[in-house]
Scaffold this active site. Structure first.
Site, PDB file in Angstrom:
ATOM      1  N   SER A  14     -28.920 -11.981  61.695  1.00 33.10           N
ATOM      2  CA  SER A  14     -29.192 -11.894  60.261  1.00 33.10           C
ATOM      3  C   SER A  14     -28.114 -12.529  59.406  1.00 33.10           C
ATOM      4  O   SER A  14     -28.384 -13.004  58.297  1.00 33.10           O
ATOM      5  CB  SER A  14     -29.401 -10.431  59.853  1.00 33.10           C
ATOM      6  OG  SER A  14     -28.324  -9.633  60.295  1.00 33.10           O
TER       7      SER A  14
ATOM      8  N   HIS B 213     -23.691  -9.617  56.592  1.00 28.21           N
ATOM      9  CA  HIS B 213     -24.600 -10.303  55.685  1.00 28.21           C
ATOM     10  C   HIS B 213     -23.834 -11.022  54.574  1.00 28.21           C
ATOM     11  O   HIS B 213     -24.179 -12.144  54.197  1.00 28.21           O
ATOM     12  CB  HIS B 213     -25.580  -9.303  55.084  1.00 28.21           C
ATOM     13  CG  HIS B 213     -26.495  -8.698  56.101  1.00 28.21           C
ATOM     14  ND1 HIS B 213     -27.316  -7.617  55.821  1.00 28.21           N
ATOM     15  CD2 HIS B 213     -26.716  -9.006  57.409  1.00 28.21           C
ATOM     16  CE1 HIS B 213     -28.007  -7.303  56.904  1.00 28.21           C
ATOM     17  NE2 HIS B 213     -27.660  -8.130  57.875  1.00 28.21           N
TER      18      HIS B 213
END
Length: 335
Positions: free
Chosen positions: A157, A207
């Protein structure tokens, strides 16, 4: 990325068929199938499934958890780079791969496979590296190690957040992020906050590192003209690996251009087209060197190459033939 405080791996099931169905349906409708995106999907899925033929080769997830403390302590580059390709459960894998499927197809189609591959490999290193530096900075500057420096995380991610920044960098419209309308170029920042609210186990620092990596990549790309070294290397390797296929493909195409048992028709230089072959100046048909008149239109062979023909009006120079006369000769010859 997804966090687990003590490096444990959770399990889930039932979602891989959904991923497979979505990928097949998406690729089926595409006229050109992006190979790098498909390879990344396959690599992440195979690492998660660990089939028997690769299980002895790839390390176990316990050996590749992204942990800043262990990476610095043991200088463990394996954890730094390979952790992006591991996932803790099926929902984690499927969510990331569905996102990769959409982003990868759009980016690879627009920029080409070589440049897309070099960008992905660059963003893997940059996003993981930025995350590592952020964790170390929090420790050194604020003595803050519990939440990030000693945590275990894996997943693609962080790279996906970087790809999102690249994909939306020039967008001027608005997008819906979990039902909230935001400017598309800032959608990654909105998703960063909302994902953390709805998925507490998600790696906020991972992230954030991906978003910062995407921004840095775009800044560097904007200040550098021409192909980057990674792209050039990927293109070189690709050309080397695919050379036999391109060679065979060229031979097949060359054969298809020939008319069975005779010659070729095409536009190009007039006169001799090759050993034992001469090209008609009128219809550009390639004839055998044994013929003194064109087999297609009946025109006489032009002067040159040791020939000096003057066989009357029926074999006169093609430059003197009217179009109607040329058509009439062709009809008479093949009717």
């Amino acid at each position: 990325m997804e966090n687990f405080g003590e490096g444990r791996r959770s399990r889930g099931g039932g979602m891989l068929p959904l991923l497979a169905l979505s990928a097949v349906a998406e690729y089926y409708r595409l006229p050109w199938k992006p190979p790098v995106t498909a390879s990344l999907l396959a690599a992440n899925t195979l690492v998660y499934l660990r089939p028997a033929f690769i299980d002895p080769v790839i390390p176990h997830i316990s050996e590749v958890w992204f942990n800043p403390h262990l990476i610095f302590k043991h200088k463990d580059l394996k954890r730094l780079f390979l952790s992006a390709f591991y996932h803790v459960n099926e929902p984690h894998l499927v969510y990331n791969m569905m996102s990769l499927l959409w982003k990868g197809i759009k980016l690879e189609t627009s920029m080409g496979s070589s440049e897309f591959a070099s960008m992905v490999f660059t963003l893997i290193g940059m996003s993981q590296g930025v995350t590592l530096l952020l964790a170390k900075s929090l420790l050194v500057l604020f003595d803050y190690d519990r939440a990030y420096y000693n945590e275990y995380a894996v997943g693609f991610s962080g790279v996906l957040f970087a790809l999102k920044v690249v994909l939306n960098s020039q967008a001027e419209d608005y997008s819906s992020v979990y039902g909230i309308l935001v400017p598309t170029k800032y959608a990654a920042w909105a998703e960063l906050i909302l994902v953390q609210m709805f998925v507490p186990n998600a790696s906020f620092l991972g992230h954030l590192g991906g978003i910062l990596a995407g921004i840095i990549y775009m800044k560097l790309k904007g200040s550098y003209s021409g192909s980057d070294p990674v792209t050039m290397a990927v293109r070189g390797v690709t050309r080397l690996v695919t050379w036999p296929l391109r060679f065979l493909n060229g031979m097949v195409r060359s054969r298809r251009r020939r008319i069975t048992g005779r010659g070729r028709v095409g536009r190009g230089q007039t006169g001799i087209a090759g050993p034992g072959i001469w090209r008609c100046q009128s219809c550009t048909y390639d004839n055998s060197g044994w013929l003194s008149a064109c087999e297609m239109c009946g025109s006489g062979r032009a002067r040159g190459n040791g020939w000096s023909l003057n066989q009357g009006p029926a074999l006169s120079s093609s430059n003197d033939l009217p179009l109607d006369e040329l058509r009439r000769r062709r009809v008479e010859r093949f009717s």
